[in-house]
Write a protein that holds these residues in place. Structure first.
Motif, PDB file in Angstrom:
ATOM      1  N   ILE A  37     -18.111  -8.718 -16.076  1.00 24.97           N
ATOM      2  CA  ILE A  37     -18.813  -8.016 -17.195  1.00 24.97           C
ATOM      3  C   ILE A  37     -19.448  -9.186 -17.903  1.00 24.97           C
ATOM      4  O   ILE A  37     -20.412  -8.916 -18.558  1.00 24.97           O
ATOM      5  CB  ILE A  37     -17.976  -7.003 -17.957  1.00 24.97           C
ATOM      6  CG1 ILE A  37     -17.567  -5.892 -17.021  1.00 24.97           C
ATOM      7  CG2 ILE A  37     -18.645  -6.563 -18.929  1.00 24.97           C
ATOM      8  CD1 ILE A  37     -16.451  -4.813 -17.390  1.00 24.97           C
TER       9      ILE A  37
ATOM     10  N   ASN B 175     -21.719 -11.886 -16.326  1.00 29.67           N
ATOM     11  CA  ASN B 175     -23.237 -11.637 -15.683  1.00 29.67           C
ATOM     12  C   ASN B 175     -24.048 -11.058 -16.748  1.00 29.67           C
ATOM     13  O   ASN B 175     -25.270 -10.429 -16.456  1.00 29.67           O
ATOM     14  CB  ASN B 175     -23.067  -9.986 -14.681  1.00 29.67           C
ATOM     15  CG  ASN B 175     -22.571 -10.855 -13.204  1.00 29.67           C
ATOM     16  OD1 ASN B 175     -23.066 -11.142 -12.597  1.00 29.67           O
ATOM     17  ND2 ASN B 175     -21.066 -10.416 -13.007  1.00 29.67           N
TER      18      ASN B 175
ATOM     19  N   SER C 120     -23.235   0.715 -19.662  1.00 33.63           N
ATOM     20  CA  SER C 120     -24.837   1.057 -20.104  1.00 33.63           C
ATOM     21  C   SER C 120     -25.393   0.449 -21.143  1.00 33.63           C
ATOM     22  O   SER C 120     -26.530   0.048 -21.097  1.00 33.63           O
ATOM     23  CB  SER C 120     -25.146   2.422 -19.894  1.00 33.63           C
ATOM     24  OG  SER C 120     -24.557   3.142 -20.834  1.00 33.63           O
TER      25      SER C 120
ATOM     26  N   TYR D  80     -26.040  -2.896 -18.556  1.00 39.64           N
ATOM     27  CA  TYR D  80     -25.569  -2.715 -17.012  1.00 39.64           C
ATOM     28  C   TYR D  80     -25.950  -1.450 -16.528  1.00 39.64           C
ATOM     29  O   TYR D  80     -26.175  -0.423 -17.311  1.00 39.64           O
ATOM     30  CB  TYR D  80     -24.161  -2.870 -16.954  1.00 39.64           C
ATOM     31  CG  TYR D  80     -23.728  -4.399 -16.921  1.00 39.64           C
ATOM     32  CD1 TYR D  80     -23.991  -5.440 -16.065  1.00 39.64           C
ATOM     33  CD2 TYR D  80     -22.958  -4.714 -17.920  1.00 39.64           C
ATOM     34  CE1 TYR D  80     -23.784  -6.872 -16.197  1.00 39.64           C
ATOM     35  CE2 TYR D  80     -22.596  -6.013 -18.226  1.00 39.64           C
ATOM     36  CZ  TYR D  80     -22.860  -6.912 -17.255  1.00 39.64           C
ATOM     37  OH  TYR D  80     -22.607  -8.401 -17.275  1.00 39.64           O
TER      38      TYR D  80
ATOM     39  N   ASP E  58     -26.055  -2.787 -10.911  1.00 39.59           N
ATOM     40  CA  ASP E  58     -25.176  -4.055 -11.140  1.00 39.59           C
ATOM     41  C   ASP E  58     -23.993  -3.602 -10.382  1.00 39.59           C
ATOM     42  O   ASP E  58     -23.216  -4.853 -10.384  1.00 39.59           O
ATOM     43  CB  ASP E  58     -25.023  -4.205 -12.475  1.00 39.59           C
ATOM     44  CG  ASP E  58     -26.423  -4.725 -13.150  1.00 39.59           C
ATOM     45  OD1 ASP E  58     -27.272  -5.467 -12.557  1.00 39.59           O
ATOM     46  OD2 ASP E  58     -26.807  -3.959 -14.152  1.00 39.59           O
TER      47      ASP E  58
ATOM     48  N   LEU F 188     -20.741  -6.758  -9.958  1.00 36.42           N
ATOM     49  CA  LEU F 188     -19.764  -6.728 -10.737  1.00 36.42           C
ATOM     50  C   LEU F 188     -18.363  -6.759 -10.071  1.00 36.42           C
ATOM     51  O   LEU F 188     -17.592  -7.115 -10.057  1.00 36.42           O
ATOM     52  CB  LEU F 188     -19.820  -5.402 -11.696  1.00 36.42           C
ATOM     53  CG  LEU F 188     -20.770  -5.422 -12.804  1.00 36.42           C
ATOM     54  CD1 LEU F 188     -20.705  -4.088 -13.314  1.00 36.42           C
ATOM     55  CD2 LEU F 188     -20.519  -6.570 -13.889  1.00 36.42           C
TER      56      LEU F 188
END
Length: 430
Positions: A299, A302, A384, A388, A392, A396
């Protein structure tokens, strides 16, 4: 030695800790007492302008200690930023290291000390498997004094250094008891300089350290049993000593975190959270963490464009504590059926009345307790809201798989499908 499949022993390792308001002033005398001739002081560019670093420098100067400063530590370090600090350390031939900062600074300093003490080693030699080779550390490291300025990572007590491995877009790290600082100087005055969101996010790291180490797979169910004690991992699974620290840290978080976030001048609350960070660090440093941390690494790694409020950095960032806590309701709902009593006890410490709750509802109750705690602290509404989407999730999940050092300590075994469902459930919290 070990005939059995799982371990039968655990050990307690943590740094010496000195705690007290204003205690940082003693550091020059400590270095003098150690006979330090050439000190490496590591910090970051924001902190280098703030009182905690000023107090350290005044003390070094007053006691005639020779030092060089490295202030290029990256907040949320990468393999590249670690290597730059390692080069500085190798060139400097330092005899003692001092780290003034949060987990990013302390971890960078641990890595610099490690590789300067093993000049022939390749970078991946000591990085945790499966990303690195996870070799045992053979040389003696130089003394390291850590002066933590955030109330969160507990890095001043542990033998762990975490970084973003940029090619893989995942965090990994180095975990070995040899990395532990010689001394952690915990000076609550430093926490008064944390912006409110830094206090919140570093507090969430304390919360998850405590919850994860308390609910981790018990040490005597962890396999394999080490054939030699040098192979016993730092993260051993929950055990009776770590449990004491984790419970106590949870109680302090329940009582003081909201106050510490809402009022930077609340010395009692901020001092208490600083101590809770140490307590939780002693707990998870010996028991380990599990899914919240394992899932947090991709998390954070990325991140696309999210820039967290309250952080003075030039790059997109999902702060570590935030990346950990966003999955916590989903994770504890998932793990509860393996040790429901512990999940209920945690919910109770965090303020929920559990007297009439059935064991089968332990996961739901702890998840709801965490959701309302996060809502009160104005935490972003799930993955979100840090950039993300469900597209995704596969990347993840892919970034979580190499984190087996921590994910294997989950009390409940899990598949890629389970991870997919946990990320999906964490897209929105409220």
């Amino acid at each position: 030695m070990c005939e059995r499949k799982t371990d039968y022993a655990f050990e307690m390792a943590c740094s010496n800790i000195r705690y007290g308001a204003g205690v940082t002033r003693e550091i020059g005398m400590d270095l003098q007492n150690m006979g330090a001739r050439n000190v490496c002081l590591m910090t970051d560019r924001t902190l280098s302008q703030l009182p905690p670093v000023g107090v350290v420098l005044d003390s070094l100067t007053k006691h005639g200690v020779k030092y060089k400063i490295y202030e290029d530590v990256r907040v949320e370090p990468t393999d590249k930023s670690f290597k730059a600090a390692i080069d500085f350390a190798k060139q400097g031939h330092f005899d003692v290291y001092v780290a003034v900062g949060g987990g990013s600074v302390i971890d960078t300093c641990k890595a610099a000390n490690l590789y300067a003490s093993h000049p022939e080693a390749e970078f991946l030699d000591f990085v945790n498997a499966p990303i690195g080779k996870g070799k045992p550390i053979t040389a003696t490291l130089k003394p390291l004094i850590a002066v933590p300025t955030t109330a969160g990572t507990g890095s001043e007590t542990t033998g762990v250094a975490i970084f973003d491995f940029e090619n893989l877009k995942a965090k990994t790290g180095i975990a070995n008891r040899a990395l532990k600082p010689t001394l952690g100087m915990v000076d609550p005055l430093h926490t008064l300089h944390m912006p409110s969101r830094v206090a919140a996010n570093s507090g969430f790291d304390v919360l998850c350290h405590a919850l994860e180490s308390f609910t981790a797979l018990p040490y005597n169910l962890r396999s394999p049993c080490p054939s030699n004690p040098i192979n016993r991992p730092a993260y051993q699974g929950s055990n009776p000593i770590s449990d004491v620290w984790a419970r106590h840290a949870l109680k302090i978080v329940a009582k003081y975190l909201k106050r510490a976030v809402r009022d930077a001048g609340d010395v009692e609350a901020r001092s208490s959270m600083h101590l809770a960070s140490v307590f939780a660090g002693i707990g998870f440093g010996n028991a380990g963490v599990h899914l919240c941390h394992g899932m947090s690494y991709p998390i954070a790694g990325n991140v696309k464009t999210h820039r967290a409020k309250g952080y003075n950095v030039e790059h997109p960032i999902v702060p570590h504590g935030l990346s950990v806590v966003l999955t916590s309701p989903a994770v504890f709902a998932f793990t509860a059926n393996m040790c429901p009593e512990r999940h209920l006890e945690a919910a109770q410490i965090l303020g929920t009345d559990v007297s009439s709750i059935k064991k089968d509802d332990a996961g739901r109750v702890l998840a709801d307790t965490l959701r309302s705690f996060l809502y009160d602290l104005e935490v972003e509404d799930g993955l979100s809201s840090v950039g993300y989407t469900k597209e995704d999730i596969p990347s993840l999940v892919k970034g979580t798989i190499p984190q087996e050092r921590v994910t294997k300590l989950s009390p409940r075994a899990h598949t890629e499908e389970d991870l997919t469902a946990l990320f999906a459930a964490s897209m929105k919290l409220y």
